[in-house]
Design a protein around this motif. Structure first.
Motif, mmCIF file in Angstrom:
data_model
loop_
_atom_site.group_PDB
_atom_site.id
_atom_site.type_symbol
_atom_site.label_atom_id
_atom_site.label_comp_id
_atom_site.label_asym_id
_atom_site.label_seq_id
_atom_site.Cartn_x
_atom_site.Cartn_y
_atom_site.Cartn_z
ATOM 1 N N UNK A 1 11.333 4.775 2.471
ATOM 2 C CA UNK A 1 10.380 3.740 3.508
ATOM 3 C C UNK A 1 11.070 4.219 4.979
ATOM 4 N N UNK A 2 12.526 4.190 5.611
ATOM 5 C CA UNK A 2 12.421 4.501 6.190
ATOM 6 C C UNK A 2 11.745 6.062 6.968
ATOM 7 N N UNK A 3 12.446 6.719 6.013
ATOM 8 C CA UNK A 3 11.327 8.132 6.541
ATOM 9 C C UNK A 3 10.306 8.429 6.525
ATOM 10 N N UNK A 4 9.229 7.936 5.764
ATOM 11 C CA UNK A 4 8.039 7.917 4.992
ATOM 12 C C UNK A 4 8.048 6.996 6.647
ATOM 13 N N UNK A 5 8.570 5.720 7.081
ATOM 14 C CA UNK A 5 7.650 5.011 8.119
ATOM 15 C C UNK A 5 7.476 5.953 9.506
ATOM 16 N N UNK A 6 8.695 6.846 9.732
ATOM 17 C CA UNK A 6 9.001 6.989 10.689
ATOM 18 C C UNK A 6 8.175 8.388 10.787
ATOM 19 N N UNK A 7 7.599 8.896 9.935
ATOM 20 C CA UNK A 7 7.369 10.835 9.961
ATOM 21 C C UNK A 7 5.392 10.076 9.535
ATOM 22 N N UNK A 8 4.825 8.555 9.608
ATOM 23 C CA UNK A 8 3.471 8.540 8.921
ATOM 24 C C UNK A 8 2.939 9.656 7.660
ATOM 25 N N UNK A 9 4.320 8.509 6.545
ATOM 26 C CA UNK A 9 4.515 9.732 5.604
ATOM 27 C C UNK A 9 4.131 11.087 5.527
ATOM 28 N N UNK A 10 5.489 11.942 6.440
ATOM 29 C CA UNK A 10 5.622 13.453 6.511
ATOM 30 C C UNK A 10 4.547 14.160 6.941
ATOM 31 N N UNK A 11 3.886 13.319 8.244
ATOM 32 C CA UNK A 11 2.803 13.889 8.841
ATOM 33 C C UNK A 11 2.916 14.811 9.975
ATOM 34 N N UNK A 12 3.634 13.400 10.610
ATOM 35 C CA UNK A 12 4.106 13.814 12.149
ATOM 36 C C UNK A 12 5.006 14.743 12.462
ATOM 37 N N UNK A 13 4.493 15.533 14.089
ATOM 38 C CA UNK A 13 5.929 16.675 14.016
ATOM 39 C C UNK A 13 7.010 16.224 13.998
ATOM 40 N N UNK A 14 7.895 15.334 13.795
ATOM 41 C CA UNK A 14 8.817 15.491 13.294
ATOM 42 C C UNK A 14 9.933 15.607 11.689
ATOM 43 N N UNK A 15 8.597 15.537 11.524
ATOM 44 C CA UNK A 15 8.940 15.877 10.122
ATOM 45 C C UNK A 15 9.793 17.562 9.802
ATOM 46 N N UNK A 16 10.770 17.532 9.122
ATOM 47 C CA UNK A 16 11.867 18.791 9.590
ATOM 48 C C UNK A 16 11.742 18.879 7.218
ATOM 49 N N UNK A 17 12.335 20.384 7.162
ATOM 50 C CA UNK A 17 12.938 20.588 5.830
ATOM 51 C C UNK A 17 13.785 19.837 5.410
ATOM 52 N N UNK A 18 14.334 19.000 6.112
ATOM 53 C CA UNK A 18 15.980 17.780 5.528
ATOM 54 C C UNK A 18 14.840 16.930 5.058
ATOM 55 N N UNK A 19 13.969 16.750 6.106
ATOM 56 C CA UNK A 19 13.006 15.123 5.886
ATOM 57 C C UNK A 19 12.648 15.645 4.427
ATOM 58 N N UNK A 20 11.776 16.960 3.906
ATOM 59 C CA UNK A 20 10.729 16.654 2.417
ATOM 60 C C UNK A 20 12.215 16.761 1.426
ATOM 61 N N UNK A 21 13.807 17.824 1.627
ATOM 62 C CA UNK A 21 14.341 17.840 0.757
ATOM 63 C C UNK A 21 14.430 16.297 0.270
ATOM 64 N N UNK A 22 15.305 15.645 1.340
ATOM 65 C CA UNK A 22 15.868 14.122 1.336
ATOM 66 C C UNK A 22 14.685 13.020 0.062
ATOM 67 N N UNK A 23 13.347 13.660 0.904
ATOM 68 C CA UNK A 23 12.253 13.319 -0.127
ATOM 69 C C UNK A 23 12.631 13.183 -1.552
ATOM 70 N N UNK A 24 12.354 14.938 -1.651
ATOM 71 C CA UNK A 24 13.042 15.228 -3.073
ATOM 72 C C UNK A 24 14.228 14.405 -4.133
ATOM 73 N N UNK A 25 15.582 14.181 -3.339
ATOM 74 C CA UNK A 25 16.430 13.815 -3.648
ATOM 75 C C UNK A 25 16.128 12.444 -3.873
ATOM 76 N N UNK A 26 15.686 11.716 -2.999
ATOM 77 C CA UNK A 26 15.090 10.390 -3.221
ATOM 78 C C UNK A 26 13.744 9.636 -4.503
ATOM 79 N N UNK A 27 13.011 10.500 -4.730
ATOM 80 C CA UNK A 27 12.369 10.724 -5.805
ATOM 81 C C UNK A 27 12.551 10.660 -6.968
#
Lengths: 331, 331
Positions: free
Chosen positions: B165-191
């Motif tokens: 919830x924290x990372x999807x909220x602050x990135x507009x579901x991985x859309x904003x320019x702040x989304x970085x490779x770390x964000x996607x790798x963390x999402x993978x782990x959380x899923x």
């Protein structure tokens, strides 16, 4: 058992020229995956060209044009002689069925050309010599990425961008339920290879005609909430298309707008096309109701959460029949 | 140099009870990150409670309620004695400035309570004994995830969901320019830890009131495209709010709708609030024009791509002043 990845890599590497094709009405996965494979093969000296059975969609044209990808568009008719003999292999991506490749079967089956299929759809036929089908992949682009990594061919910015278009298109930008951990890890790698994600987002989601927004406004003005807000119904008449100068492709995704409402379980969009064809009814579900089963009762089809059907009726009649049938199932 | 991660882990582990707080008007990152840290500390026997300076937003309430997280909401006023002495440490997340923590400074500064800040914002002050500030993190939740992994505390489904919830909220579901490779790798782990991404998407993006969609329709009906389609302007009058029974929070994200149009560089939403306050003008840019600099000229502020200002004027006057000033910059 021989490794299909390695078999496909070996077959493509041994080719001088490869013909890459994909399904009719290509989406972002089809265009991105064909482009990524053409670019990868180019790096190992294998020439390739793309055969498109429909026009290249404007939205995805940048993927081809920025990379000087040679493609042949046969939507308006095939040339008298296409020249299949110039190619050693036919590589089909994002479909494994002839019905998605109109006109190709009768032209290719008489030839001795080997056929390779790379796909993630469940429905498959048995005409390809080599097949790599991974149904759990969110996009054909995920399978192409694996293949390119195993080859190994270095993923540069152009390949990464094409693959990113493929996976974001087929997952609704990581939103649909097909998005898996692999998808996010691949996205991370592709961003590290230089994908300008902001630019891709603008090209895919902020690249619409103003007419589309005018049509969306008309659709929203028609919104009805029925069954205690569980059923959302919108309609677009021939007059709406005329007034807004929009066309049927501009209706894409409009049906999702009412899904933002908490209570809505099913969203319906009833479209009277400007070209006098049958009324088109699109259905979306948040999961509680299987709209494919509903659509099948009217001769339509689709998935549990996204389906469609056509009715030869007036807009009002089609609307009433579908709404009545849905209401009887939702009470 | 001592490792701030380890120092914070040691300090929290040595505590019996921790008070966790976050900025006023908490967003998904604030709620998700506070919840994840409370749940993580619970696993190592450290009790904690959350101090909220605003009401818990309905949209994110599930993160607390599903996990029996104890929180104190002081938006309507502080109790005569809050009982800070029950806590060994104050842990502030997603902000490092007193101005974002109204009422807290005068109550906490006289006490000897150690203060820890975990944040990703650039603006920082120097009042915390321990600070962990990572500006390149897309969300405070990313930093909390690192901390929990290093602790190490196993990430279970509940912690994973809060972090997601924290990372999807602050990135507009991985859309904003702040989304970085770390964000996607963390999402993978959380899923992989069991996040039901489909459910989270519905809770965050498909959980709106019908009134909001009615208001969106009104806004879209008012759409003007100016400067050859580069400037989109929408307006909402007091009457629109009355007719649709919507309120100002229902305007969230409406301003993004015109950004889907290819030609639009700047989107403006002019709001006449139902409560008779000043007219509120929101501005969004695709990047070509810095709307923060524009807003500052009118006493407003924000970021280059998202800014706002207020004008004491009628709806029409405010509209005309802003549009005229923008047009003069866009020609």
């Amino acid at each position: 058992m021989p490794d299909p990845y390695r078999q496909i890599i070996d077959r493509l590497t041994a080719s001088r020229r490869v013909l890459v094709s994909t399904h009719v009405r290509p989406d972002g996965d089809a265009i991105g995956t064909t482009a990524a494979l053409v670019l990868a093969m180019r790096k190992v000296g294998v020439e390739s060209e793309v055969l498109l059975l429909s026009h290249l969609p404007t939205k995805y044209a940048f993927v081809y044009s920025e990379n000087q990808i040679i493609y042949h568009d046969v939507e308006k008719g095939w040339p008298e002689r296409f020249g299949f003999e110039r190619f050693d292999v036919l590589l089909v991506v994002d479909t494994g069925t002839w019905s998605q490749l109109p006109g190709l079967r009768q032209r290719v089956e008489p030839l001795s050309m080997p056929k390779i299929v790379i796909d993630h759809h469940l429905t498959q036929e048995d005409w390809a010599e080599l097949k790599l089908v991974i149904p759990e992949a969110a996009a054909a682009g995920e399978i192409a990425a694996e293949l390119i990594e195993l080859w190994p061919i270095p993923i540069d910015q152009a390949i990464a961008t094409a693959l990113f278009v493929a996976i974001t298109s087929d997952t609704g930008w990581f939103q649909f339920a097909n998005t898996r951990p692999f998808t996010h890890r691949l996205a991370a790698t592709l961003i590290e290879k230089g994908v300008d994600t902001d630019r891709i987002y603008q090209l895919l989601y902020q690249n619409e005609r103003a007419e589309r927004v005018a049509l969306q406004t008309r659709a929203m003005q028609s919104l009805e909430l029925l069954a205690d807000g569980r059923l959302a119904v919108m309609r677009l008449s021939r007059q709406d298309f005329a007034d807004t100068r929009a066309s049927v492709p501009d209706t894409e995704n409009l049906i999702n707008v009412p899904l933002q409402i908490r209570t809505v379980q099913v969203s319906v969009l009833v479209i009277e096309p400007p070209d006098q064809g049958p009324v088109r009814i699109s259905l979306r579900s948040k999961g509680q109701i299987d709209v494919a089963r509903f659509a099948e009762e009217f001769g339509g089809g689709g998935h549990a959460r996204a389906a469609g059907l056509k009715l030869h009726a007036t807009l009002q009649e089609a609307h009433d029949r579908v709404v009545e049938a849905l209401l009887s199932r939702m009470t």
